[in-house]
Structure formats: C-alpha cells, structure tokens
Design a protein around this motif. Structure first.
Motif, PDB file in Angstrom:
ATOM      1  N   TRP A  65      70.713   4.202  58.255  1.00  0.00           N
ATOM      2  CA  TRP A  65      71.943   5.001  58.169  1.00  0.00           C
ATOM      3  C   TRP A  65      71.674   6.273  57.372  1.00  0.00           C
ATOM      4  N   TYR A  66      72.293   7.379  57.814  1.00  0.00           N
ATOM      5  CA  TYR A  66      72.076   8.686  57.206  1.00  0.00           C
ATOM      6  C   TYR A  66      73.400   9.414  57.038  1.00  0.00           C
ATOM      7  N   ASP A  67      73.560  10.085  55.892  1.00  0.00           N
ATOM      8  CA  ASP A  67      74.708  10.964  55.685  1.00  0.00           C
ATOM      9  C   ASP A  67      74.347  12.335  56.238  1.00  0.00           C
ATOM     10  N   VAL A  68      75.257  12.893  57.016  1.00  0.00           N
ATOM     11  CA  VAL A  68      75.030  14.185  57.643  1.00  0.00           C
ATOM     12  C   VAL A  68      76.205  15.097  57.292  1.00  0.00           C
ATOM     13  N   ALA A  69      75.898  16.306  56.846  1.00  0.00           N
ATOM     14  CA  ALA A  69      76.927  17.302  56.551  1.00  0.00           C
ATOM     15  C   ALA A  69      76.520  18.610  57.214  1.00  0.00           C
ATOM     16  N   VAL A  70      77.483  19.246  57.879  1.00  0.00           N
ATOM     17  CA  VAL A  70      77.246  20.533  58.526  1.00  0.00           C
ATOM     18  C   VAL A  70      78.259  21.514  57.949  1.00  0.00           C
ATOM     19  N   THR A  71      77.748  22.630  57.400  1.00  0.00           N
ATOM     20  CA  THR A  71      78.600  23.652  56.793  1.00  0.00           C
ATOM     21  C   THR A  71      78.071  25.036  57.150  1.00  0.00           C
ATOM     22  N   LEU A  72      78.858  26.032  56.813  1.00  0.00           N
ATOM     23  CA  LEU A  72      78.374  27.403  56.919  1.00  0.00           C
ATOM     24  C   LEU A  72      77.372  27.646  55.808  1.00  0.00           C
ATOM     25  N   ARG A  73      76.337  28.406  56.101  1.00  0.00           N
ATOM     26  CA  ARG A  73      75.323  28.712  55.089  1.00  0.00           C
ATOM     27  C   ARG A  73      75.917  29.570  53.977  1.00  0.00           C
ATOM     28  N   GLU A  74      76.710  30.565  54.359  1.00  0.00           N
ATOM     29  CA  GLU A  74      77.309  31.455  53.359  1.00  0.00           C
ATOM     30  C   GLU A  74      78.491  30.746  52.700  1.00  0.00           C
ATOM     31  N   LYS A  75      78.639  30.964  51.433  1.00  0.00           N
ATOM     32  CA  LYS A  75      79.793  30.408  50.723  1.00  0.00           C
ATOM     33  C   LYS A  75      80.976  31.338  50.955  1.00  0.00           C
ATOM     34  N   ARG A  76      82.041  30.788  51.493  1.00  0.00           N
ATOM     35  CA  ARG A  76      83.240  31.569  51.781  1.00  0.00           C
ATOM     36  C   ARG A  76      84.448  30.858  51.188  1.00  0.00           C
ATOM     37  N   PRO A  77      85.534  31.596  51.026  1.00  0.00           N
ATOM     38  CA  PRO A  77      86.746  30.921  50.537  1.00  0.00           C
ATOM     39  C   PRO A  77      87.225  29.835  51.503  1.00  0.00           C
ATOM     40  N   LYS A  78      87.043  30.040  52.834  1.00  0.00           N
ATOM     41  CA  LYS A  78      87.420  29.032  53.826  1.00  0.00           C
ATOM     42  C   LYS A  78      86.222  28.776  54.734  1.00  0.00           C
ATOM     43  N   MET A  79      85.962  27.499  54.987  1.00  0.00           N
ATOM     44  CA  MET A  79      84.857  27.166  55.894  1.00  0.00           C
ATOM     45  C   MET A  79      85.088  25.803  56.536  1.00  0.00           C
ATOM     46  N   ASP A  80      84.508  25.639  57.722  1.00  0.00           N
ATOM     47  CA  ASP A  80      84.532  24.359  58.409  1.00  0.00           C
ATOM     48  C   ASP A  80      83.443  23.473  57.821  1.00  0.00           C
ATOM     49  N   PHE A 101      86.206  16.148  60.084  1.00  0.00           N
ATOM     50  CA  PHE A 101      86.094  17.598  60.222  1.00  0.00           C
ATOM     51  C   PHE A 101      87.246  18.217  59.437  1.00  0.00           C
ATOM     52  N   VAL A 102      86.893  19.040  58.444  1.00  0.00           N
ATOM     53  CA  VAL A 102      87.918  19.638  57.588  1.00  0.00           C
ATOM     54  C   VAL A 102      87.738  21.153  57.504  1.00  0.00           C
ATOM     55  N   LEU A 103      88.835  21.819  57.241  1.00  0.00           N
ATOM     56  CA  LEU A 103      88.796  23.228  56.873  1.00  0.00           C
ATOM     57  C   LEU A 103      88.872  23.232  55.350  1.00  0.00           C
ATOM     58  N   SER A 111      88.279  24.915  42.370  1.00  0.00           N
ATOM     59  CA  SER A 111      88.795  23.691  42.972  1.00  0.00           C
ATOM     60  C   SER A 111      88.731  23.789  44.498  1.00  0.00           C
ATOM     61  N   VAL A 112      88.703  22.630  45.132  1.00  0.00           N
ATOM     62  CA  VAL A 112      88.535  22.559  46.579  1.00  0.00           C
ATOM     63  C   VAL A 112      89.731  21.846  47.200  1.00  0.00           C
ATOM     64  N   LYS A 113      90.218  22.414  48.310  1.00  0.00           N
ATOM     65  CA  LYS A 113      91.303  21.780  49.053  1.00  0.00           C
ATOM     66  C   LYS A 113      90.857  21.654  50.500  1.00  0.00           C
ATOM     67  N   ASP A 114      90.899  20.430  51.032  1.00  0.00           N
ATOM     68  CA  ASP A 114      90.495  20.172  52.409  1.00  0.00           C
ATOM     69  C   ASP A 114      91.710  19.918  53.283  1.00  0.00           C
ATOM     70  N   LYS A 115      91.743  20.598  54.434  1.00  0.00           N
ATOM     71  CA  LYS A 115      92.765  20.349  55.444  1.00  0.00           C
ATOM     72  C   LYS A 115      92.058  19.651  56.597  1.00  0.00           C
ATOM     73  N   VAL A 116      92.435  18.407  56.883  1.00  0.00           N
ATOM     74  CA  VAL A 116      91.759  17.607  57.899  1.00  0.00           C
ATOM     75  C   VAL A 116      92.122  18.112  59.293  1.00  0.00           C
ATOM     76  N   LYS A 117      91.090  18.421  60.071  1.00  0.00           N
ATOM     77  CA  LYS A 117      91.268  18.840  61.470  1.00  0.00           C
ATOM     78  C   LYS A 117      91.217  17.621  62.388  1.00  0.00           C
ATOM     79  N   TYR A 118      90.293  16.702  62.143  1.00  0.00           N
ATOM     80  CA  TYR A 118      90.279  15.422  62.836  1.00  0.00           C
ATOM     81  C   TYR A 118      89.458  14.408  62.058  1.00  0.00           C
ATOM     82  N   ARG A 119      89.728  13.129  62.350  1.00  0.00           N
ATOM     83  CA  ARG A 119      89.008  11.994  61.763  1.00  0.00           C
ATOM     84  C   ARG A 119      88.374  11.185  62.898  1.00  0.00           C
ATOM     85  N   ASN A 120      87.399  10.402  62.540  1.00  0.00           N
ATOM     86  CA  ASN A 120      86.751   9.483  63.480  1.00  0.00           C
ATOM     87  C   ASN A 120      86.172  10.179  64.708  1.00  0.00           C
TER      88      ASN A 120
END
Length: 162
Positions: A65-80, A101-103, A111-120
């Motif tokens: 089992w592996y944890d996988v995270a995909v993000t934008l390389r650049e740090k932005r105020p908002k990112m997927d 999948f969160v915004l 501080s970080v706030k996540d808005k869920v786009k979808y689960r599962n």
C-alpha cells in the motif's frame, strides 16, 4: 594462407552474429509488468507535459500500500489536491478507490481550509518500464481525457528540483 582464410571466416561469422547475440542478451523474456516492482513507483514525479503537477508516492506500513498525493508544484493561495491510498496489483499497476479531491485554500496566517470536490474517487497508476514514465488516470472525472504522464524528479526539498 588457409590459416588466414579460417581466421577471416571466423571473424566474419562473429561479426554477422554479434547483433543477434546483443539483442538476445538484452531480452529477459519478461513482460513489461514483470519488470516493475512496487518500489518503481516510490518517490517524486512531475507532470511531463508542463511540469506543473507534482506527485509524491510513499510506502505505508502496510505491505503493498502507498500514499499518493498530487498537487500543484507552485504554492498558491488556492490549489487542487488529490490524496489517495493505492494498492500494488499483480499486473504491475497501482489501483485506488479512496481518492479525496479537495480545493485547498492557504490563508495568509498559514492555516488551511479544504473544500471537498469529491470523495471515494477511483483510478489507476501505471509505470511503463519501457518508456520510463508513470501514467495516472482518475476514473471520476472524464477518464478518457484525464490520462496524465509523469516523469521521475528529485524531491521538491532539494536543489535538483525545479
């Protein structure tokens, strides 16, 4: 004279057969997925086309089992941000069906706030040994148009990374 002729014939036959021997030496008789190991996926990958996305694949304490995270390389105020736990399959791929999948919004105070786009969400990671690239398909959002290609890169914390 016979000796020179025999040596020339021997050298000629050796040179003619050399490409066949070299080709056979490189072939293992294994299929692409048999050359892949779970460790082939570990590390950091950047999107091949634009280099904007960064994928981190890290092993968990559970074997296979592996944890996988995909993000934008650049740090932005908002990112997927995509976060999933993938399982290594016998065919050499990694499958997941627990993607979140969160915004993500990073506020000025850190501080970080996540808005869920979808689960599962579900999808597949596949490392191509021949091409030395990692393919990622997320089945949740238009999978036929969402096959992304990644190449191995250095850790984003090192000077070697972009």
């Amino acid at each position: 004279m016979k000796r020179v002729f025999a040596v020339c014939l021997l050298l000629l036959s050796f040179l003619c057969c050399l490409p066949a021997f070299a080709a056979a030496a490189g072939q293992t008789g294994k299929k692409d997925y048999e050359l892949i190991s779970p460790e082939s996926y570990e590390g950091y990958w950047e999107e091949k086309k634009e280099g904007r996305l960064l994928m981190a694949v890290t092993p968990t304490e559970e074997p296979g089992w592996y944890d996988v995270a995909v993000t934008l390389r650049e740090k932005r105020p908002k990112m997927d941000v995509y976060m999933m736990r993938a399982h290594y399959q016998e065919d050499g791929s990694m499958y997941y069906e627990n993607c979140l999948f969160v915004l993500r919004k990073v506020k000025s105070d850190g501080s970080v706030k996540d808005k869920v786009k979808y689960r599962n969400g579900s999808g597949l990671l596949y490392y191509s040994f021949d091409e030395n690239v990692l393919y990622w398909t997320d089945y949740t959002l238009k999978p036929e148009k969402r096959v992304l290609t990644f190449i191995k890169t250095a850790s984003p914390d090192t000077d070697e990374a972009k």
